[in-house]
Design an enzyme around this catalytic site. Structure first.
Site, mmCIF file in Angstrom:
data_model
loop_
_atom_site.group_PDB
_atom_site.id
_atom_site.type_symbol
_atom_site.label_atom_id
_atom_site.label_comp_id
_atom_site.label_asym_id
_atom_site.label_seq_id
_atom_site.Cartn_x
_atom_site.Cartn_y
_atom_site.Cartn_z
ATOM 1 N N ASP A 1 0.796 -1.232 -0.060
ATOM 2 C CA ASP A 1 0.119 0.009 0.076
ATOM 3 C C ASP A 1 0.902 1.213 0.095
ATOM 4 O OD1 ASP A 1 1.033 0.102 2.414
ATOM 5 O OD2 ASP A 1 -0.819 0.021 3.604
ATOM 6 N N ARG B 1 10.250 26.357 4.050
ATOM 7 C CA ARG B 1 9.611 27.678 3.498
ATOM 8 C C ARG B 1 8.391 28.027 4.198
ATOM 9 N NH1 ARG B 1 10.443 26.758 -2.675
ATOM 10 N NH2 ARG B 1 10.199 24.658 -2.086
ATOM 11 N N LYS C 1 11.588 40.960 -4.495
ATOM 12 C CA LYS C 1 10.800 40.031 -5.333
ATOM 13 C C LYS C 1 9.434 39.919 -4.595
ATOM 14 C CE LYS C 1 11.147 35.478 -4.078
ATOM 15 N NZ LYS C 1 11.692 34.021 -4.285
ATOM 16 N N ASP D 1 21.163 31.789 -4.230
ATOM 17 C CA ASP D 1 19.933 31.291 -3.867
ATOM 18 C C ASP D 1 19.915 30.361 -2.860
ATOM 19 O OD1 ASP D 1 17.403 31.701 -2.724
ATOM 20 O OD2 ASP D 1 16.590 31.978 -4.768
ATOM 21 N N GLY E 1 12.693 27.007 -10.555
ATOM 22 C CA GLY E 1 13.611 28.054 -11.145
ATOM 23 C C GLY E 1 13.197 29.464 -11.445
#
Ligand code: R5P
Length: 311
Positions: A38, A95, A193, A219, A225
């Site tokens: 499974d 993040r 940004k 970065d 990207g």
């Protein structure tokens, strides 16, 4: 070489774990990791870890890799390991370190609680998305950095072009960019940004002079990207010149990343092997290994020595 510790690995990045073990002149511990029909994972340690210091090497890019790591730690804890250090070169969900809007989780904090509750005593990781993630843990955290390793590779093998500037693609990466700048003796330029969604973003400002200058864009990670592609567009709009170099610690490298960064002006993209994506047929891309860095950290931790030389 060191008898009282055992290095285990999950299936996320066997090549990196093997390189670390080779550098420590220690065989990897024997484990069986399989999948039930499974899809759930089945883990068994095939050797004793009783009263040993166990290091488990496993980046957690996918949920399956995270669960596998939790199972390995739980197995070692139940098998009477003396101490368990999770070596997570790429710590997934980093993040999600704050709530972007209402009714969202803080997944990085949740992962910290999960790791600690199964019995991780110590965490070793690399280039955290945000340094304050360490605050989610109440165990020792060695948040190492691959920046010196990447800078060495740039200095020794990429011949940094004259007049090069180091570019931070957003405000979150300014401190890292300053470290590259210090090590490569190049000034810093910062981009502003703005994200409209997980995949849509724009660069609204370029802070610093890039006219007539080649750029090293740095970065912490390259995922789709998109960030770096928009950064390249913005830099050329402001008059930057070829070549562009790119350096990032982590390469989740979703399929689109290669296409998005396929600019003739990009001479080289360097990423480390924290995740171990396969890019051998990606022209212009190069993997820089962090195996020596992790091996040195494990050696120092196992011996109770300072990690000062790694920072
Ligand atoms: C964002 O804050 C991160 O530091 C990276 O810039 C970002 O996660 C890279 O993702 P992508 O390659 O999808 O733009």
């Amino acid at each position: 070489m060191l008898d009282d510790f055992v290095i285990l690995r999950g299936t996320a990045n066997p090549r990196l774990a093997t390189a670390v073990a080779e550098s420590l002149e220690t065989p990897l511990g024997a484990v069986a990791i399989e999948r039930f029909p499974d899809g759930e994972c089945s883990v068994q340690l095939l050797q004793t870890v009783r009263h040993k210091h166990v290091f488990v090497i496993q980046p957690t890019r996918t949920d399956q890799h995270l669960v596998e790591l939790l199972c390995l730690v739980d197995a070692a804890r139940r098998a009477a390991a003396a101490r368990i250090t999770a070596v997570i070169p790429y710590l997934g969900y980093s993040r999600s370190d704050k709530r972007g809007s209402r009714r969202e989780p803080i997944a990085a904090g949740m992962i910290a609680r999960m790791l600690q509750s199964v019995g991780v005593d110590h965490l070793v990781t690399l280039d955290l998305h945000a340094p304050q993630i360490e605050g989610f843990y109440h165990i020792p955290v060695d948040a190492l950095t691959a920046v010196p390793t990447l800078c060495r590779a740039i200095r020794e093998e990429e011949q940094p072009p004259a007049g090069m500037v180091v570019v931070s693609p957003d405000a979150g990466r300014v401190k890292t960019a300053m470290e590259y700048s210090r090590q490569l003796d190049a000034p810093v330029v910062v981009l502003h940004k703005r994200r409209q969604s997980d995949v849509a973003l724009e660069i609204t400002h370029v802070v610093g002079d890039v006219r007539g200058r080649p750029c090293l864009i740095i970065d912490d990670m390259i995922s789709t990207g998109g960030t770096l592609a928009r950064a390249i567009d913005a830099l050329f709009r402001e008059g930057a010149t070829e070549p562009i170099l790119i350096a990032a610690t982590h390469g989740p490298l979703l399929d689109d990343a290669r296409r998005k960064l396929d600019y003739p002006t990009v001479k080289r993209v360097l990423v480390t092997d924290t995740i171990g994506a396969s890019i051998s047929d990606w022209p212009g891309w190069r993997i820089v290994s962090v195996s020596e860095l992790l091996a040195t950290a494990i050696r120092c931790i196992a011996r109770g020595e300072s990690l000062r030389e790694l920072f």
